[in-house]
Design an enzyme around this catalytic site. Structure first.
Site, PDB file in Angstrom:
ATOM      1  N   TYR A 178     -39.072  11.293 -77.348  1.00  0.00           N
ATOM      2  CA  TYR A 178     -39.351   9.926 -77.798  1.00  0.00           C
ATOM      3  C   TYR A 178     -39.383   9.954 -79.318  1.00  0.00           C
ATOM      4  CZ  TYR A 178     -41.029   9.055 -72.991  1.00  0.00           C
ATOM      5  OH  TYR A 178     -41.137   8.934 -71.629  1.00  0.00           O
ATOM      6  N   LYS A 202     -40.815   3.812 -64.074  1.00  0.00           N
ATOM      7  CA  LYS A 202     -41.615   3.580 -62.863  1.00  0.00           C
ATOM      8  C   LYS A 202     -40.859   2.875 -61.739  1.00  0.00           C
ATOM      9  CE  LYS A 202     -45.656   4.927 -64.496  1.00  0.00           C
ATOM     10  NZ  LYS A 202     -45.940   6.328 -64.237  1.00  0.00           N
ATOM     11  N   PRO A 226     -38.020  -0.155 -68.445  1.00  0.00           N
ATOM     12  CA  PRO A 226     -37.766   1.277 -68.192  1.00  0.00           C
ATOM     13  C   PRO A 226     -38.568   2.212 -69.102  1.00  0.00           C
ATOM     14  CG  PRO A 226     -35.882   0.263 -69.298  1.00  0.00           C
ATOM     15  CD  PRO A 226     -36.866  -0.836 -69.032  1.00  0.00           C
ATOM     16  N   TYR A 279     -48.558   8.563 -66.742  1.00  0.00           N
ATOM     17  CA  TYR A 279     -47.142   8.861 -66.975  1.00  0.00           C
ATOM     18  C   TYR A 279     -46.468   9.345 -65.693  1.00  0.00           C
ATOM     19  CZ  TYR A 279     -43.185  10.712 -69.730  1.00  0.00           C
ATOM     20  OH  TYR A 279     -41.952  10.968 -70.259  1.00  0.00           O
ATOM     21  N   HIS A 288     -39.951  18.921 -64.178  1.00  0.00           N
ATOM     22  CA  HIS A 288     -40.007  18.540 -65.590  1.00  0.00           C
ATOM     23  C   HIS A 288     -41.456  18.332 -66.001  1.00  0.00           C
ATOM     24  CE1 HIS A 288     -39.082  16.565 -69.326  1.00  0.00           C
ATOM     25  NE2 HIS A 288     -37.815  16.885 -69.154  1.00  0.00           N
TER      26      HIS A 288
HETATM   27  P1  FAD Z   1     -31.707  -1.460 -56.548  1.00  0.00           P
HETATM   28  O1  FAD Z   1     -31.624   0.005 -56.776  1.00  0.00           O
HETATM   29  O2  FAD Z   1     -31.249  -2.390 -57.632  1.00  0.00           O
HETATM   30  O3  FAD Z   1     -30.943  -1.792 -55.213  1.00  0.00           O
HETATM   31  C1  FAD Z   1     -30.713  -3.127 -54.814  1.00  0.00           C
HETATM   32  C2  FAD Z   1     -29.445  -3.140 -53.978  1.00  0.00           C
HETATM   33  O4  FAD Z   1     -29.233  -4.468 -53.493  1.00  0.00           O
HETATM   34  C3  FAD Z   1     -28.207  -2.767 -54.760  1.00  0.00           C
HETATM   35  O5  FAD Z   1     -27.505  -1.738 -54.094  1.00  0.00           O
HETATM   36  C4  FAD Z   1     -27.395  -4.065 -54.843  1.00  0.00           C
HETATM   37  O6  FAD Z   1     -25.996  -3.842 -54.831  1.00  0.00           O
HETATM   38  C5  FAD Z   1     -27.860  -4.785 -53.585  1.00  0.00           C
HETATM   39  N1  FAD Z   1     -27.751  -6.253 -53.666  1.00  0.00           N
HETATM   40  C6  FAD Z   1     -28.036  -7.067 -54.692  1.00  0.00           C
HETATM   41  N2  FAD Z   1     -27.853  -8.342 -54.361  1.00  0.00           N
HETATM   42  C7  FAD Z   1     -27.443  -8.335 -53.082  1.00  0.00           C
HETATM   43  C8  FAD Z   1     -27.095  -9.368 -52.165  1.00  0.00           C
HETATM   44  N3  FAD Z   1     -27.139 -10.655 -52.512  1.00  0.00           N
HETATM   45  N4  FAD Z   1     -26.715  -9.005 -50.915  1.00  0.00           N
HETATM   46  C9  FAD Z   1     -26.675  -7.708 -50.527  1.00  0.00           C
HETATM   47  N5  FAD Z   1     -26.991  -6.695 -51.370  1.00  0.00           N
HETATM   48  C10 FAD Z   1     -27.382  -7.007 -52.623  1.00  0.00           C
HETATM   49  N6  FAD Z   1     -36.908   3.978 -62.486  1.00  0.00           N
HETATM   50  C11 FAD Z   1     -37.618   5.131 -62.380  1.00  0.00           C
HETATM   51  O7  FAD Z   1     -38.530   5.200 -61.535  1.00  0.00           O
HETATM   52  N7  FAD Z   1     -37.371   6.229 -63.177  1.00  0.00           N
HETATM   53  C12 FAD Z   1     -36.385   6.203 -64.119  1.00  0.00           C
HETATM   54  O8  FAD Z   1     -36.152   7.218 -64.804  1.00  0.00           O
HETATM   55  C13 FAD Z   1     -35.617   4.971 -64.294  1.00  0.00           C
HETATM   56  N8  FAD Z   1     -34.603   4.878 -65.191  1.00  0.00           N
HETATM   57  C14 FAD Z   1     -33.822   3.744 -65.217  1.00  0.00           C
HETATM   58  C15 FAD Z   1     -32.769   3.664 -66.115  1.00  0.00           C
HETATM   59  C16 FAD Z   1     -31.974   2.511 -66.178  1.00  0.00           C
HETATM   60  C17 FAD Z   1     -30.849   2.421 -67.168  1.00  0.00           C
HETATM   61  C18 FAD Z   1     -32.231   1.421 -65.298  1.00  0.00           C
HETATM   62  C19 FAD Z   1     -31.357   0.181 -65.337  1.00  0.00           C
HETATM   63  C20 FAD Z   1     -33.275   1.493 -64.408  1.00  0.00           C
HETATM   64  C21 FAD Z   1     -34.087   2.638 -64.358  1.00  0.00           C
HETATM   65  N9  FAD Z   1     -35.145   2.731 -63.464  1.00  0.00           N
HETATM   66  C22 FAD Z   1     -35.906   3.872 -63.411  1.00  0.00           C
HETATM   67  C23 FAD Z   1     -35.417   1.617 -62.543  1.00  0.00           C
HETATM   68  C24 FAD Z   1     -34.816   1.857 -61.166  1.00  0.00           C
HETATM   69  O9  FAD Z   1     -33.457   2.207 -61.269  1.00  0.00           O
HETATM   70  C25 FAD Z   1     -34.987   0.608 -60.297  1.00  0.00           C
HETATM   71  O10 FAD Z   1     -36.311   0.174 -60.392  1.00  0.00           O
HETATM   72  C26 FAD Z   1     -34.626   0.910 -58.840  1.00  0.00           C
HETATM   73  O11 FAD Z   1     -33.219   1.000 -58.696  1.00  0.00           O
HETATM   74  C27 FAD Z   1     -35.150  -0.190 -57.901  1.00  0.00           C
HETATM   75  O12 FAD Z   1     -34.720   0.091 -56.601  1.00  0.00           O
HETATM   76  P2  FAD Z   1     -34.424  -1.106 -55.580  1.00  0.00           P
HETATM   77  O13 FAD Z   1     -34.030  -0.457 -54.300  1.00  0.00           O
HETATM   78  O14 FAD Z   1     -35.532  -2.062 -55.596  1.00  0.00           O
HETATM   79  O15 FAD Z   1     -33.213  -1.913 -56.233  1.00  0.00           O
END
Ligand code: FAD
Length: 388
Positions: free
Chosen positions: A198, A294, A290, A385, A68
């Site tokens: 956007y 990032k 979001p 970006y 993209h």
């Molecule tokens: P998560 O993906 O949240 O994983 C955490 C895990 O921990 C989950 O599976 C959860 O079930 C588990 N968990 C929680 N509490 C507990 C507990 N007490 N015990 C055991 N397990 C637990 N980022 C981008 O880079 N590009 C994008 O285009 C983008 N778009 C997005 C769109 C939306 C609508 C949203 C909401 C977010 C977006 N993000 C994007 C952000 C991105 O999704 C998150 O930053 C990313 O998921 C973070 O990864 P993580 O592994 O830290 O946390």
């Protein structure tokens, strides 16, 4: 080593630790089916793709991800497009939905003999100040359990047990409410344009982001306090068409809305990202709005840094990487936070600050004009970006 959470951060960490000869267990609150159905991010930075490729974790995204390169701004002053892959460092995004990436990482982890418990909710991390921390858990039937490890990695997001277990005063929490809410939407409809869209409109922001040929993510700025139930499908599509100026630039391809949720644009950063034997990565370390996509990228970057540092410490007795982990991550995190704040102010009038709204509106239009006309501003934009 005990890892809390099987998102991008926890699973990249688990895979790298296994490959480096460090035993670990992942505790995940969700079931496997829930994990595979959670659609969130989609835009992966070139550096994220290289990181995953370097560790043999990119097969699916290299096969099925789509390159993209372009974003399109639609404003009261007209429309302009930026091919960010030919600006700045000249790098594209790879669009690959997060739930597919998580599925790939999980398959690789299991194939490598990794241990994971689904439906296991971490309740607390105890004794993190010592050398043998304990994670207390509750399984799907409510039965309690305990896991010990030399270290614990809190990759369980913003509301997870790792953050909750930090004693008062152990870390500082820097927080910013951007004063803006979005209705995040997932539509079963092909993308309507070949770019990230956007739209800045007097009724508020609207965004368009491709996910797959069948599914598109949209965002609509909404009032604080409004609920997703206030937005039936017809209202969503009419409002998107209005704000994206579909009458002038072409119709949107409509379809059923699969998911809708109100997201308040907030940021926070914990500092440092370590309390004794407990390390934080991904959303548990820092939440980012979001607006600049990032979050998942930071999660992968931090997981790699943490894995390499843990392997150095546990396998080679070299603790320097762990000592530097927090500072190294925070450098990237603050840069990403700065850019995501800039994006919020590019796409919305600045309701979070004092001053007259028309004044802030003129500043926003001026920011967009600089982006439309100034090559150095475009190069800066492209680097931030796509970069993490
Ligand atoms: P998560 O993906 O949240 O994983 C955490 C895990 O921990 C989950 O599976 C959860 O079930 C588990 N968990 C929680 N509490 C507990 C507990 N007490 N015990 C055991 N397990 C637990 N980022 C981008 O880079 N590009 C994008 O285009 C983008 N778009 C997005 C769109 C939306 C609508 C949203 C909401 C977010 C977006 N993000 C994007 C952000 C991105 O999704 C998150 O930053 C990313 O998921 C973070 O990864 P993580 O592994 O830290 O946390």
């Amino acid at each position: 080593m005990v890892i809390l959470g099987a998102g991008p951060a926890g699973l990249v960490l688990g895979n790298l630790l296994l490959a480096g000869g460090v035993g670990c267990v992942v505790l995940e609150r969700a079931t496997r089916a829930q994990l595979g159905a959670r659609q969130r991010a989609g835009f992966l930075a070139a550096n994220t793709v290289r990181t995953l490729e370097r560790h043999g974790l990119a097969e699916g995204l290299l096969r099925d991800g789509r390159t993209h390169t372009t974003c399109e701004f639609r404003t009261e002053d007209g429309r302009f497009r930026l091919d960010y892959s030919s600006l700045g460092r000249g790098e594209p995004h790879t669009v690959y939905p997060q739930h597919l990436l998580v599925g790939d990482l999980l398959t690789q982890y299991l194939n490598a003999g990794g241990q994971i418990l689904f439906g296991a909710e971490a309740m607390a991390v105890q004794g993190a100040a010592g050398t043998r921390p304990v994670v207390t858990v509750r399984d799907g039937d409510g039965r309690p359990g305990r896991w010990h490890g030399r270290y614990v990695a809190g990759c369980d997001g913003r509301h997870g047990a790792a953050r909750r277990s930090l004693p008062p005063g152990a870390v500082r929490r820097h927080r910013l409410d951007h004063g803006v809410s979005w209705l995040g939407l997932l539509a079963e409809a092909p993308p309507s344009l070949d770019a990230v869209g956007y739209a800045v409109h007097e009724r508020g922001f609207a965004g368009h982001m491709a996910r797959t040929p069948e599914v598109t993510r949209y965002y609509l700025q909404c009032e604080r306090g409004s609920s997703a139930e206030d937005w039936p499908d017809d209202r969503i599509w009419d409002e998107l068409a209005l704000r994206m100026r579909a009458d002038r630039y072409g119709p949107l391809r409509r379809g059923p809305v699969l998911d809708r949720a109100v997201v308040h644009l907030e940021s926070d950063v914990l500092e440092p990202l370590r309390h004794g034997a407990l390390f934080l990565a991904g959303d548990a370390a820092s939440l980012i709005s979001p607006s600049a996509a990032k979050g998942a990228n930071l999660a992968v970057l931090e997981a790699e840094l943490l894995a390499l540092a843990l392997i150095d410490d546990l396998r080679h007795g070299t603790p320097e990487g762990l000592e530097q982990y927090s500072a190294r991550c925070l450098e990237h995190i603050w840069r990403a936070q700065e850019f995501s704040r800039w994006m919020v102010r590019l796409l919305h009038s600045d309701p979070g600050t004092d001053g007259s709204p028309p004044f802030h509106d003129r500043l926003r239009r001026s920011r967009l004009a600089s982006l439309r006309t100034s090559r150095s501003c475009q190069d800066w934009f492209a680097d931030h970006y796509v970069g993490v």
